[in-house]
Structure formats: structure tokens, C-alpha cells
Write a protein that holds these residues in place. Sequence first.
Motif, short mmCIF file in Angstrom:
data_model
loop_
_atom_site.label_atom_id
_atom_site.label_comp_id
_atom_site.label_asym_id
_atom_site.label_seq_id
_atom_site.Cartn_x
_atom_site.Cartn_y
_atom_site.Cartn_z
N MET A 98 0.82 -1.23 0.00
CA MET A 98 0.00 0.00 0.00
C MET A 98 0.84 1.26 0.00
SD MET A 98 -2.85 -1.05 2.78
CE MET A 98 -1.50 -1.64 3.79
N PRO A 99 1.80 1.35 -0.86
CA PRO A 99 2.62 2.57 -0.86
C PRO A 99 1.85 3.77 -1.39
CG PRO A 99 3.69 0.77 -2.04
CD PRO A 99 2.31 0.35 -1.77
N TYR A 100 2.18 4.90 -0.82
CA TYR A 100 1.74 6.19 -1.38
C TYR A 100 3.02 6.95 -1.67
CZ TYR A 100 0.19 10.99 -1.67
OH TYR A 100 -0.01 12.29 -2.10
N VAL A 101 3.22 7.25 -2.95
CA VAL A 101 4.45 7.96 -3.34
C VAL A 101 4.04 9.32 -3.90
CG1 VAL A 101 6.51 7.93 -4.79
CG2 VAL A 101 5.56 5.77 -3.91
N ASN A 102 4.65 10.37 -3.34
CA ASN A 102 4.35 11.71 -3.82
C ASN A 102 5.61 12.28 -4.49
OD1 ASN A 102 3.61 14.93 -2.23
ND2 ASN A 102 3.04 14.17 -4.26
N VAL A 103 5.50 12.55 -5.77
CA VAL A 103 6.63 13.08 -6.54
C VAL A 103 6.37 14.56 -6.77
CG1 VAL A 103 7.92 12.93 -8.72
CG2 VAL A 103 6.89 10.85 -7.73
N ARG A 104 7.18 15.40 -6.17
CA ARG A 104 7.00 16.86 -6.29
C ARG A 104 8.10 17.40 -7.20
NH1 ARG A 104 4.60 20.35 -2.02
NH2 ARG A 104 2.80 20.16 -3.41
N ILE A 105 7.71 18.04 -8.28
CA ILE A 105 8.66 18.58 -9.24
C ILE A 105 8.20 19.95 -9.68
CG2 ILE A 105 9.56 16.40 -10.15
CD1 ILE A 105 7.43 16.42 -12.29
N THR A 106 9.11 20.74 -10.22
CA THR A 106 8.71 22.06 -10.74
C THR A 106 7.92 21.88 -12.03
OG1 THR A 106 10.97 22.09 -11.64
CG2 THR A 106 10.54 23.50 -9.74
N LYS A 107 7.01 22.78 -12.24
CA LYS A 107 6.15 22.75 -13.44
C LYS A 107 6.94 23.38 -14.60
CE LYS A 107 1.33 23.76 -14.74
NZ LYS A 107 1.07 22.33 -15.01
N GLU A 108 7.56 22.49 -15.43
CA GLU A 108 8.48 22.97 -16.47
C GLU A 108 8.39 22.10 -17.70
OE1 GLU A 108 12.22 23.02 -13.50
OE2 GLU A 108 12.48 24.07 -15.42
N GLY A 109 7.22 22.04 -18.30
CA GLY A 109 7.09 21.34 -19.57
C GLY A 109 7.16 19.83 -19.48
N ASN A 110 6.87 19.27 -18.29
CA ASN A 110 6.81 17.81 -18.17
C ASN A 110 5.61 17.33 -18.98
OD1 ASN A 110 8.85 17.84 -15.95
ND2 ASN A 110 7.20 18.88 -14.86
N THR A 111 5.82 16.39 -19.90
CA THR A 111 4.72 15.92 -20.75
C THR A 111 3.93 14.82 -20.06
OG1 THR A 111 6.02 14.15 -21.76
CG2 THR A 111 6.19 16.36 -22.77
N PRO A 112 2.66 14.61 -20.48
CA PRO A 112 1.88 13.50 -19.93
C PRO A 112 2.61 12.16 -20.10
CG PRO A 112 0.44 14.95 -21.18
CD PRO A 112 1.87 15.43 -21.42
N GLU A 113 3.32 12.01 -21.19
CA GLU A 113 4.03 10.75 -21.45
C GLU A 113 5.16 10.55 -20.42
OE1 GLU A 113 3.37 13.09 -23.71
OE2 GLU A 113 1.61 12.00 -24.52
N GLN A 114 5.90 11.62 -20.17
CA GLN A 114 6.98 11.53 -19.18
C GLN A 114 6.40 11.19 -17.81
OE1 GLN A 114 8.59 15.52 -19.95
NE2 GLN A 114 10.58 14.60 -20.38
N LYS A 115 5.34 11.85 -17.44
CA LYS A 115 4.74 11.60 -16.11
C LYS A 115 4.20 10.18 -16.03
CE LYS A 115 2.19 15.46 -16.20
NZ LYS A 115 1.28 16.54 -15.74
N ALA A 116 3.61 9.70 -17.11
CA ALA A 116 3.11 8.31 -17.13
C ALA A 116 4.27 7.34 -16.97
CB ALA A 116 2.36 8.03 -18.43
N GLN A 117 5.40 7.67 -17.59
CA GLN A 117 6.61 6.81 -17.49
C GLN A 117 7.11 6.78 -16.04
OE1 GLN A 117 7.84 5.05 -19.97
NE2 GLN A 117 9.70 4.28 -18.96
N VAL A 118 7.13 7.92 -15.40
CA VAL A 118 7.57 8.00 -13.99
C VAL A 118 6.63 7.15 -13.12
CG1 VAL A 118 7.74 9.55 -11.99
CG2 VAL A 118 8.75 10.21 -14.19
N ILE A 119 5.34 7.27 -13.34
CA ILE A 119 4.35 6.48 -12.57
C ILE A 119 4.59 4.99 -12.77
CG2 ILE A 119 1.89 5.82 -12.56
CD1 ILE A 119 1.26 8.83 -13.07
N ALA A 120 4.79 4.60 -14.02
CA ALA A 120 4.98 3.17 -14.32
C ALA A 120 6.26 2.64 -13.67
CB ALA A 120 5.02 2.96 -15.83
#
Lengths: 70, 70, 70, 70, 70, 70
Positions: free
Chosen positions: C1-23
Motif C-alpha cells: 500500500m505505498p503512497y508515493v508523492n513526486v514533487r517537481i517544478t512545473k516545467e514542460g513535463n509531458t503526460p508521457e513523461q509523467k506516465a513513465q515515472v508512474i509506471a
Amino acid sequence: MPYVNVRITKEGNTPEQKAQVIAEITETLERVLGKPPEVTFVVIDEVPMEDWGYKGLPTSKLRPPNPGPV
Amino acid sequence: MPYVNVRITKEGNTPEQKAQVIAEITETLERVLGKPPEVTFVVIDEVPMEDWGYKGLPTSKLRPPNPGPV
Amino acid sequence: MPYVNVRITKEGNTPEQKAQVIAEITETLERVLGKPPEVTFVVIDEVPMEDWGYKGLPTSKLRPPNPGPV
Amino acid sequence: MPYVNVRITKEGNTPEQKAQVIAEITETLERVLGKPPEVTFVVIDEVPMEDWGYKGLPTSKLRPPNPGPV
Amino acid sequence: MPYVNVRITKEGNTPEQKAQVIAEITETLERVLGKPPEVTFVVIDEVPMEDWGYKGLPTSKLRPPNPGPV
Amino acid sequence: MPYVNVRITKEGNTPEQKAQVIAEITETLERVLGKPPEVTFVVIDEVPMEDWGYKGLPTSKLRPPNPGPV
């Protein structure tokens, strides 16, 4: 998929009280927002009074050690 | 400058496992988002099972104390 | 049951990049700690550069608006 | 009504130092943003060095146990 | 002095529902733990579905945009 | 390597005020705890008043929209 983080001072909260808080918050989210308990996390953090600052002071300075209703 | 907070139940996670998680998440953020490790924090919080609520119950009630794969 | 919070600056991160980080983070936690993806949350917060302080300054002052590798 | 969470490694921070941090942050928020201390929480979390990852490694690997200025 | 952070996906939650969640959680903490509402914060974060990962995928990929009970 | 998260209601806080908060908190941590600014993050989250509950009510119900000193 709610994640609820309940941060409170470490002051004699019993396992039963914490279980009650977990149950009630989960129930609230299910009834009010339709969030299934199977994807709901409620995580309690108990923080030492020395580390919880209020009115510019550690709570340990504001209150005697015995638990009180704050 | 990512700050990543990994919150998991306290269930026999070894220092080596936690070091592996830190290394892999840092590597993912560097490769995928271009975030240098020198400005990347990955912080693990191990939460007592009594304090992690799931399905409206403390995890300690859902599982015997010995660590299981949840 | 992990909860992981990734906090990053809002700087052109694409949905694809974020999906890759999640995966990738989900896969790391499954392989290294045995955490099933069905009870793993990975939540990304993108913070405006004006609100992310580093070296005592807002990142917006440290860098031009176009995304950079920090 | 600010809530400020100060996360630092557990490295010999004294109660007096932590009280000073609480007092100064509360004073900053009152003077700069007009936030009354009576509705200001400053909560300090001390994280074991083994659980704080930096440059892809646990801080415990980066530094000897005795507290250092990082 | 509880600080409660409720993190949910941004999926059509109405102001009334959120107000109800705030009221009920505050009432639970007062009744179960004796925490006065005057020093209780309940803060709701609505996270875009693209940024909330579950089962290794962004929720936006798991569900159509219209809100559903997850 | 401190990570400081400053959560406040979104009520007309200016970039200059937020930069001042970032600078002062960073300076406090350097002077009091010896934490170098190069490894100090101060992240400000501005929360809509509708989502910040106090005394069991959304702050938006407690105050008119124009920013006030709470």
C-alpha cells in the motif's frame, strides 16, 4: 483513490481511537464522495509534542506532558 | 529538484531494499525528466501498521504482524 | 500500500513523461518491496517555479522560464 | 492558517534548535504574510539518515553518523 | 491541533461535497480525539487524473474523463 | 538537506512576499541548523480557500474573498 494524512500530536492516542478515526474518515469519503474503501488510504502520523509548533512555541512548552484536548 | 516521498508500512523493509528504492527512483527521474541526482531527494517514511488505514481498518487488523506483500 | 508523492517544478513535463515515472516507480516498488500495483498510488505534484525555493531563491529567479534540467 | 512542514535528517538537532526554527518561521509568516501565530502550525519531521536519499544514496552512506552540516 | 490532508482526484467534486468532508472529519476528530475545531485544519488537494498513478497508470488512462466512483 | 513545505490559503500572496518567505526560511535553517542553501528546498503551496477547512468550515465561508490576515 483518496489518500488522507491525519497529523496529530503524540499524546496518548489509543489504538482504538486511531482505528475509529480511520473507520469514520473512510466512511465519510465513501458516502459523500463515492470513494470505495478498497482504494482508500487513511494514514495517521503522531508527531512528538517537541516537534509540533503552535503560536511560535513547541507544544511541549505550551502544555504539560499529560495528554490534553488540543 | 524533485522531492519524492515514499510512504510505506513498517514491515521488515531492509536498509538494502530502501537503498535500492532510493537509487532506482533517482535514476528514473534523471533518465525520464532530466533531474540531476545532486538536487534530488527521495525520502522514505515507514508508518506503523496500526496507523495505516486501508478498507476502513488499521493494516495491523488486516494482516498478521509478519510482513506480507502488501 | 505505498503512497508515493513526486514533487517537481512545473516545467514542460509531458503526460508521457509523467506516465513513465508512474509506471517505473510502481514497478520498482513491486519488484524491490513486493508491493502490488493494485494498492500502489504514485501522485505527481507540479509546482510553479515561483513557488519552489532553492538556494534561498524562487526557481523562477534562478532560471529562465524555458524548462532546464533541474 | 499556515501549515509548515520542516523535514530534516535526524542528526543531533537539539530541542532548543528546533524551538528556534519554530519561532523564526512563525515570526516570518506573521511579519511577511500577516499570518497570526494563533493559527500557524510549524511541524518538524526528523527522518533517519538511512531513509533520506540524496544523489541516489541513503544519507547514511554519504556521511559518517556524527552530525554534519547537510 | 490536527492537520488533515485529503488528497483526491479532480473529478467533479462539488464545493458542497468538499464542505461536507471538512465538516465531518473535523467532527470526528473532536468527538473521538477531543480536538477542538478552532485548532483543526482539514485541507483538500484535488489532483488532476493525469497526475494520479494507480496500478502503474495515470488514472486518466484507467477511466474516461467523466467522474466515476474511484 | 531540508525540505520545507509551506501551505497557505491562496489569498493575494505576491511573488515578492513568497520570495521573502523562501529567503528567510532558508536563512533560518542555515543559521540555526547549519543547513547549506544549496541543498535546501522551500516549497510553497497555495490552497484555494474553498479547500482549506478551519473550524469545520471552508475558509471561503469564514471570510469574504478579499484577503484577510488569517
